[in-house]
Design an enzyme around this catalytic site. Structure first.
Site, PDB file in Angstrom:
ATOM      1  N   ARG A 175       0.837  -1.187   0.000  1.00 46.44           N
ATOM      2  CA  ARG A 175       0.000   0.000   0.000  1.00 46.44           C
ATOM      3  C   ARG A 175       0.878   1.244   0.000  1.00 46.44           C
ATOM      4  O   ARG A 175       1.878   1.319   0.710  1.00 46.44           O
ATOM      5  CB  ARG A 175      -0.948   0.017   1.218  1.00 46.44           C
ATOM      6  CG  ARG A 175      -2.149  -0.919   1.083  1.00 46.44           C
ATOM      7  CD  ARG A 175      -3.050  -0.452  -0.044  1.00 46.44           C
ATOM      8  NE  ARG A 175      -4.284  -1.227  -0.185  1.00 46.44           N
ATOM      9  CZ  ARG A 175      -4.468  -2.201  -1.056  1.00 46.44           C
ATOM     10  NH1 ARG A 175      -3.461  -2.566  -1.837  1.00 46.44           N
ATOM     11  NH2 ARG A 175      -5.626  -2.813  -1.150  1.00 46.44           N
ATOM     12  N   GLU A 235      -2.562   8.408  -4.652  1.00 43.04           N
ATOM     13  CA  GLU A 235      -2.870   7.502  -5.750  1.00 43.04           C
ATOM     14  C   GLU A 235      -4.254   7.811  -6.293  1.00 43.04           C
ATOM     15  O   GLU A 235      -5.219   7.828  -5.514  1.00 43.04           O
ATOM     16  CB  GLU A 235      -2.812   6.059  -5.248  1.00 43.04           C
ATOM     17  CG  GLU A 235      -2.816   5.007  -6.336  1.00 43.04           C
ATOM     18  CD  GLU A 235      -2.597   3.602  -5.788  1.00 43.04           C
ATOM     19  OE1 GLU A 235      -3.524   2.778  -5.944  1.00 43.04           O
ATOM     20  OE2 GLU A 235      -1.531   3.335  -5.208  1.00 43.04           O
ATOM     21  N   HIS A 284      -0.767   0.496  -9.992  1.00 48.28           N
ATOM     22  CA  HIS A 284      -1.538  -0.418  -9.141  1.00 48.28           C
ATOM     23  C   HIS A 284      -2.160  -1.543  -9.978  1.00 48.28           C
ATOM     24  O   HIS A 284      -3.360  -1.815  -9.908  1.00 48.28           O
ATOM     25  CB  HIS A 284      -2.623   0.346  -8.368  1.00 48.28           C
ATOM     26  CG  HIS A 284      -3.007  -0.346  -7.089  1.00 48.28           C
ATOM     27  ND1 HIS A 284      -3.393   0.353  -5.957  1.00 48.28           N
ATOM     28  CD2 HIS A 284      -3.078  -1.656  -6.744  1.00 48.28           C
ATOM     29  CE1 HIS A 284      -3.685  -0.505  -4.987  1.00 48.28           C
ATOM     30  NE2 HIS A 284      -3.503  -1.729  -5.455  1.00 48.28           N
TER      31      HIS A 284
END
Length: 372
Positions: free
Chosen positions: A285, A314, A333
């Protein structure tokens, strides 16, 4: 990363078409997946928990009617409804006992009867941030380990991209430049004989460690649950070993979930502790890293490079300095992306629904207090 494509749904249906309908007991493919992934059962069966009863209504998010039809086979006494969008999901949640799909605050709040939420991915920080999950004792399960194999391959892709200079050679290719001196030999590594630190030896981290060991690397790791590990991990430490282990590692891979304990864990003190010139890879993360301090460590050479599939913030804004940090490879991602990715997820969701209906122990229950 939430709504299955039509192709994925079709693949799921085709895969299940060969499985005969059943009244109880897992089908062979679900049982094989559980064994292959080493999935854990809950400590307590649903029938032994206060308030459990077979569901009267199951709400599916991110599924079409054809998938819903297959899910109905394991919940014959329930209405299984596929909501086409969030607005419909909020409406349908009002009398639902189960949600399979996503953790959406307005859906959880609308579902006063909800007893169980199945998330279709591994990360649950948004789920545990919804107060009603803990306050109402809603059981939360996720897709632990399902993407471990492909995410481990993504880690290796990032590592090799850094150790073989692709962050410099690919831009040169776009310019049509034969840049044979763009990367000094000091940055062209052979990974055999190097040391990798895996921060977070869970499902993903274990798959990373297995592959790194096969490449001839010495693997050390941290985990929150104890100091035991597989044979291919040379040493396992508790989280307090993170900094001394980082000082020994040539490659550091973070697969950590986002919890209050891991938020901002990779900060200036961490980057000061790492072996100078080490590579840092993050597929866990983004918010486990203090981004400005990561950029500083790349600029001053404390880090030799970074491979990042997750960032904070993000998505990363176009003008963010991390885009221009030296020797960094950033992917958006996508480390869990895979052709046919939805098939095993829906097979396991179907198996967990069968277990819930039968009052059995669920797979991959999240400890809401811990956040994973």
């Amino acid at each position: 990363m939430g709504t299955p494509t039509r192709a994925a749904a079709a693949a799921f249906l085709a895969f299940l078409a060969s499985i005969p309908a059943f009244a109880s007991g897992p089908d062979a493919d679900a049982a094989a997946l559980v064994r292959e992934l080493g999935l854990r059962e809950s400590g307590v069966a649903m029938r032994d928990r206060p308030g459990w009863a077979p569901p009267k209504k199951v709400l599916l998010m991110g599924a079409d009617e054809a998938v819903a039809a297959r899910m109905r086979e394991v919940a014959p006494g329930a209405a299984v409804v596929a909501a086409p969008d969030r607005a419909a999901a909020v409406k349908e949640a009002a009398d639902a006992d189960v949600v399979i799909g996503e953790c959406v605050p307005e859906v959880i709040r609308a579902g006063a009867r909800l007893r169980w939420v199945q998330r279709m991915y591994a990360g649950v920080e948004r789920c545990v941030a919804i107060p009603e999950i803990a306050e109402r004792g809603i059981v939360l399960t996720n897709m632990q380990k399902v993407a471990g194999s492909v995410m481990a391959e993504h880690v290796l892709a990032l590592m090799f991209g850094l150790t073989r200079g692709l962050a410099d050679y690919l831009p040169a290719q776009q310019e049509g430049e034969w840049a044979d001196e763009a990367v000094p030999e000091s940055r062209m590594w052979e990974v055999k004989g190097r040391t990798m630190l895996v921060a977070g030896l869970g499902g993903i981290g274990t798959e990373v460690a297995k592959r790194a060991h096969a490449l001839g690397m010495t693997v050390i790791a941290t985990r929150n649950s104890g100091t035991e590990g597989p044979d291919y991990v040379a040493e396992v430490g508790l989280p307090d070993k993170l900094l001394p282990f980082a000082a020994r590692a040539d490659v550091i891979v973070s697969t950590l979930p986002l919890t209050p304990e891991t938020k901002g864990l990779m900060n200036k003190a961490f980057f000061d502790a790492v072996k100078r010139g080490a590579l840092f890879i993050n597929v866990g993360r983004g918010a486990t890293v203090v981004t400005d301090e990561l950029v500083a460590a790349l600029k001053d050479g404390r880090l030799g490079g970074a491979g990042l599939d997750v960032t904070d913030p993000e998505p990363l804004p176009p003008d963010h300095p991390l885009w221009r940090a030296p020797n960094a490879i950033i992917t958006p991602h996508v480390s869990a992306s895979l052709e046919g990715n939805e098939v095993p997820r829906w097979i396991l969701a179907r198996e967990n629904l069968r277990r819930y209906v039968e009052g059995e122990k669920l797979l991959s229950e999240v400890d809401v207090g811990k956040g994973y």
